[in-house]
Design an enzyme around this catalytic site. Structure first.
Site, short mmCIF file in Angstrom:
data_model
loop_
_atom_site.label_atom_id
_atom_site.label_comp_id
_atom_site.label_asym_id
_atom_site.label_seq_id
_atom_site.Cartn_x
_atom_site.Cartn_y
_atom_site.Cartn_z
N ASN A 169 0.89 -1.30 0.13
CA ASN A 169 0.00 -0.05 0.04
C ASN A 169 0.87 1.33 -0.01
O ASN A 169 0.45 2.21 -0.44
CB ASN A 169 -0.91 0.33 1.43
N TYR A 218 3.77 9.30 -11.66
CA TYR A 218 2.77 8.56 -10.67
C TYR A 218 1.91 7.45 -11.71
O TYR A 218 1.65 6.30 -11.07
CB TYR A 218 1.85 9.40 -10.06
N LYS A 222 1.83 3.28 -11.26
CA LYS A 222 0.54 2.66 -10.85
C LYS A 222 0.35 1.65 -12.13
O LYS A 222 -0.26 0.76 -11.81
CB LYS A 222 -0.38 3.55 -10.28
N ILE A 235 -9.81 9.41 -2.68
CA ILE A 235 -9.66 9.17 -1.30
C ILE A 235 -9.24 10.18 -0.36
O ILE A 235 -7.93 10.54 -0.53
CB ILE A 235 -8.83 7.67 -1.07
P1 NAP Z 1 -0.95 8.82 2.88
O1 NAP Z 1 -2.07 9.09 3.60
O2 NAP Z 1 0.06 9.76 2.05
O3 NAP Z 1 0.01 7.61 3.28
C1 NAP Z 1 1.22 7.11 2.75
C2 NAP Z 1 1.81 6.10 3.80
O4 NAP Z 1 2.88 5.42 2.74
C3 NAP Z 1 2.29 6.34 4.86
O5 NAP Z 1 1.97 5.44 5.93
C4 NAP Z 1 3.88 6.62 4.71
O6 NAP Z 1 4.49 6.03 5.85
C5 NAP Z 1 4.02 5.60 3.58
N1 NAP Z 1 5.08 5.86 2.68
C6 NAP Z 1 5.40 6.70 1.80
N2 NAP Z 1 6.62 6.50 1.47
C7 NAP Z 1 7.25 5.32 2.09
C8 NAP Z 1 8.64 4.65 2.09
N3 NAP Z 1 9.62 5.18 1.07
N4 NAP Z 1 8.73 3.58 2.89
C9 NAP Z 1 7.98 3.23 3.57
N5 NAP Z 1 6.50 3.85 3.60
C10 NAP Z 1 6.33 4.95 2.94
O7 NAP Z 1 -1.36 8.09 1.41
P2 NAP Z 1 -2.61 7.19 1.33
O8 NAP Z 1 -3.73 8.16 0.39
O9 NAP Z 1 -3.09 6.52 2.25
O10 NAP Z 1 -2.24 6.16 -0.04
C11 NAP Z 1 -2.01 4.75 0.06
C12 NAP Z 1 -1.78 4.17 -1.25
O11 NAP Z 1 -3.04 4.52 -1.77
C13 NAP Z 1 -0.86 4.81 -1.93
O12 NAP Z 1 -0.05 3.83 -2.78
C14 NAP Z 1 -1.40 5.74 -3.01
O13 NAP Z 1 -0.87 5.56 -4.24
C15 NAP Z 1 -2.73 4.92 -3.29
N6 NAP Z 1 -3.79 5.91 -3.55
C16 NAP Z 1 -4.60 6.95 -2.84
C17 NAP Z 1 -5.51 7.73 -3.33
C18 NAP Z 1 -5.94 8.88 -2.46
O14 NAP Z 1 -6.93 9.43 -3.36
N7 NAP Z 1 -5.59 9.12 -1.45
C19 NAP Z 1 -5.99 7.42 -4.63
C20 NAP Z 1 -5.50 6.37 -5.50
C21 NAP Z 1 -4.35 5.59 -4.93
P3 NAP Z 1 5.23 7.37 6.84
O15 NAP Z 1 4.27 8.33 7.15
O16 NAP Z 1 5.50 6.49 8.03
O17 NAP Z 1 6.56 7.72 6.24
#
Ligand code: NAP
Length: 241
Positions: A84, A149, A153, A182
């Site tokens: 994730n 990005y 993906k 999201i």
């Molecule tokens: P988020 O709130 O920004 O959280 C990102 C998470 O990834 C955090 O737990 C962060 O950990 C971790 N992370 C980032 N870089 C890292 C690294 N190099 N090593 C280890 N951990 C790392 O993001 P989110 O929205 O929950 O997104 C989660 C996933 O869903 C992602 O793959 C994103 O691309 C995908 N996604 C999100 C959306 C959206 O609209 N939010 C839409 C489509 C897909 P730390 O804080 O501990 O560093």
């Protein structure tokens, strides 16, 4: 015996909701974080089943190998891997530097390769296991000013389909969940007006929540999804149909 799930990016947002949901489903959880140690600790403490936290940069292949070894030594096995962790970023294509590109591909795509490669031998030995990759609708349809990005993906989707074919005879399923908009920290660079405009394009007329994505992960992680592999399930309120 309770199953063990390893979730990357579990400290915040979607990963946190996935950890909470899988814990409610009865999984023990290994929570991977990088910077947000306090949040990861707080989450692990709040879960009912055994949960441990591990600091690991998911874009570093050696660190991933060491972390997976540690998790297997602590829990004995990994039944479910949820890839994730991810980062996003908006830039004009011609402004993307080599280092932007490497960081984006390393964090969002190479991480899926590293963790899957490290976890699979155990799953193959036991002839069971599940991998769930969090992709994005932009990997399916492409986003302007998010080419790196989108490419990462799209790579996750290709990896999911190909790996699903390769490991299916070993009893392992590999699927992707493809979220739409999201509301997490990842959306913090979008203004209220940007989010309003995006919401108007969503047939269900609302943005998604981390719990919406976690619900789909929970289904794919459960026995009702045993005959589903190589699929990309959109959780986008109908934005991608
Ligand atoms: P988020 O709130 O920004 O959280 C990102 C998470 O990834 C955090 O737990 C962060 O950990 C971790 N992370 C980032 N870089 C890292 C690294 N190099 N090593 C280890 N951990 C790392 O993001 P989110 O929205 O929950 O997104 C989660 C996933 O869903 C992602 O793959 C994103 O691309 C995908 N996604 C999100 C959306 C959206 O609209 N939010 C839409 C489509 C897909 P730390 O804080 O501990 O560093």
């Amino acid at each position: 015996m309770k199953k063990v799930a390893l979730i990357t990016g579990a400290s915040r947002g979607i990963g946190k909701a996935v950890a909470e949901r899988l814990d409610a489903d009865g999984f023990k959880t290994a929570l991977i974080y990088l910077h947000s140690e306090d949040k990861a600790k707080e989450l692990a403490d709040s879960l009912a089943n055994e949960s441990r936290i591990y600091c690991c940069d998911v874009s570093d292949g050696s660190a991933v190998n060491e972390t997976v070894k540690e998790v297997v030594s602590d829990f004995g096995r990994i039944d479910l891997l949820v890839n994730n962790a991810g980062i996003a970023g908006q830039k004009l294509f011609t402004d993307i530097t080599d280092s932007d590109w490497d960081k984006m591909l390393g964090t969002n795509l190479s991480s899926v390769f590293y963790f899957s490669r490290a976890v699979l031998p155990g799953m193959i030995n036991r002839k069971e296991g599940k991998i769930i990759n969090i992709a994005s609708m932009w990997g399916e349809i492409g986003a302007s000013c998010e080419v790196h990005y989108s490419a990462a993906k799209a790579g996750v989707i290709g990896l999911t389909k190909a790996l699903a074919k390769e490991v299916a005879p070993s009893g392992i399923t590999v699927n992707a969940v493809s979220p739409g908009v999201i509301m997490t920290d990842m959306m913090s660079s979008f203004s209220e007006n940007d989010v309003k405009a995006l919401t108007e394009e969503i047939p269900l007329l609302r943005t998604g929540t981390p719990a919406d994505v976690a619900g789909c992960v929970s289904f794919l992680a459960g026995s009702d999804a045993g005959y589903i592999t190589g699929q990309v399930i959109s959780v986008s309120g109908g934005m991608v149909i």
